[in-house]
Design a protein around this motif. Structure first.
Motif: not given
Ligand code: AMP
Ligand code: MG
Length: 353
Positions: A27, A30-32, A45-46, A52, A55-56
């Motif tokens: 998180i 910057g990941g999922l 995500a953050n 981030a 990305k969702i």
């Protein structure tokens, strides 16, 4: 399974620290991360990181016009997410958090515009699940997390559903087993003149009205049995299985069952969502039967898995009877109605009955 996605088993009551640390780092990078909550699995995500958040939306194929819910683990995080918080809201938080209640409040400046679909309000809640809370603590940022399904698919209630929809599109899946409630949170807007339910869910209207006697709930999507213009985010095509859903209502059991049998005869392969009582009625029919259990709480836990299962079995249509709108039954009714997209069958008692 993809090489990119790490699936980590965690104990739902005392999650393993190493798995939580890996997910927390994902998180912060910057990941999922998909994780269980008491309602359904979330795709996190953050919440303070615009890239981030983007990305969702991409992973879910979610329209940019559908805002996300922010999750927090501690009351002190609330000012990072919302501002101008009314005293009544704090009281609700103290009473119902952690729990399946999402509040819509005025958005804090730090929350990126893409998270709220450019609205000046934000949806926020504190989940009542040890894995979600541990992840939030480890990441030490608020986490934006809609349900971890592809847009318009039923929400995931176990890690398998998440992987079926989002494999390759998520960095970490925390597999904490089945989610205890099985339907999404209740969303209450506190930015209007009077508090209003935007979506019924895991926190019942009856419990909320004990604290908020003037809480309004007017389902905006029903007008002559068809959906009217949807409220923001309350989109019609939501919770949809691939098969068409027919929702039967009517006071007379025998008449309703007769109408359902007529519908069964009109299709090749029919799926039925049935309470234990209804299941006995259709035990001898040539249908794919998904048992939802003995009451609304059990039905809530099983509904989304049952819809996915019927889709996998390739049924042409799914039949169900409208639940009573009490307790979790109201949220069940809402989800079934959306899945049915206007295919409501009102069964009148035959004359002379
Ligand atoms: P999900 O987490 O996938 O159940 O979706 C989140 C839901 O929260 C969506 O249906 C949104 O419409 C709703 N939501 C999020 N933010 C807001 C907001 N600021 N105002 C109204 N609804 C919201
Ligand atoms: Mg959703």
């Amino acid at each position: 399974m993809s090489q990119r996605t790490r699936v980590l088993r965690v104990d739902p009551v005392s999650p393993e620290a190493d798995a939580i640390a890996i997910a927390g780092r994902a998180i912060r990078a910057g990941g999922l991360v998909a994780f269980p909550t008491e309602t359904v699995y979330g795709l996190g995500a953050n919440a303070l990181d615009e890239a981030a958040i983007a990305k969702i939306f991409a992973a879910k194929s979610r329209p940019a016009s559908d805002p996300l819910i922010v999750h927090i683990a501690r009351f002190e995080q609330l000012p990072q997410v919302a501002q101008a918080i009314p005293a009544g809201a704090l009281e609700l938080c103290r009473r119902f958090w952690p729990g399946p209640l999402t509040l819509v409040l005025k958005k804090a400046p730090r929350i990126p515009a893409n998270l709220t679909a450019s609205l000046n309000t934000v949806a926020v809640r504190m989940p009542n699940h040890e894995v979600a809370l541990a992840l939030l603590q480890a990441a030490d940022v608020p986490i934006a997390a809609p349900s971890a399904n592809l847009f318009s698919r039923p929400s995931p209630t176990c890690a398998r559903h998440v992987i079926d929809d989002l494999a390759d599109r998520v960095d970490v899946v925390l597999d904490g087993g089945n989610t205890p409630i099985g339907l999404e949170s209740t969303i209450v807007s506190l930015v209007e003149d009077e508090p209003r339910i935007l979506r019924p869910g895991g926190m019942s209207l009856e419990s909320l009205r004990e604290a908020l006697p003037n809480l309004r709930y007017e389902p905006s999507y029903l007008a002559d049995d068809v959906m009217a213009a949807p409220a923001p985010g309350a989109m019609l095509r939501h919770y949809s299985p691939r098969a068409r859903v027919f929702l039967f209502s009517g006071a007379d059991d025998a008449e309703v069952y007769a109408a359902m049998r007529a519908e069964i005869a009109a299709h090749e392969r029919v799926g039925i969502l049935a309470s234990d009582t209804e299941a006995r009625e259709f035990a001898d029919s040539d249908v794919a039967l998904e048992r939802l259990g003995a009451n609304a709480d059990e039905a809530a836990r099983h509904l989304f898995a049952a819809l996915r299962s019927l889709d996998q079995q390739g049924v042409d249509c799914i039949l169900a009877r409208v639940p009573e709108k009490r307790g979790l039954g109201l949220a069940l009714w809402d989800r079934l109605l959306r899945a049915a997209v206007g295919s409501l069958v009102e069964v009148q008692a035959a004359p002379g009955d």
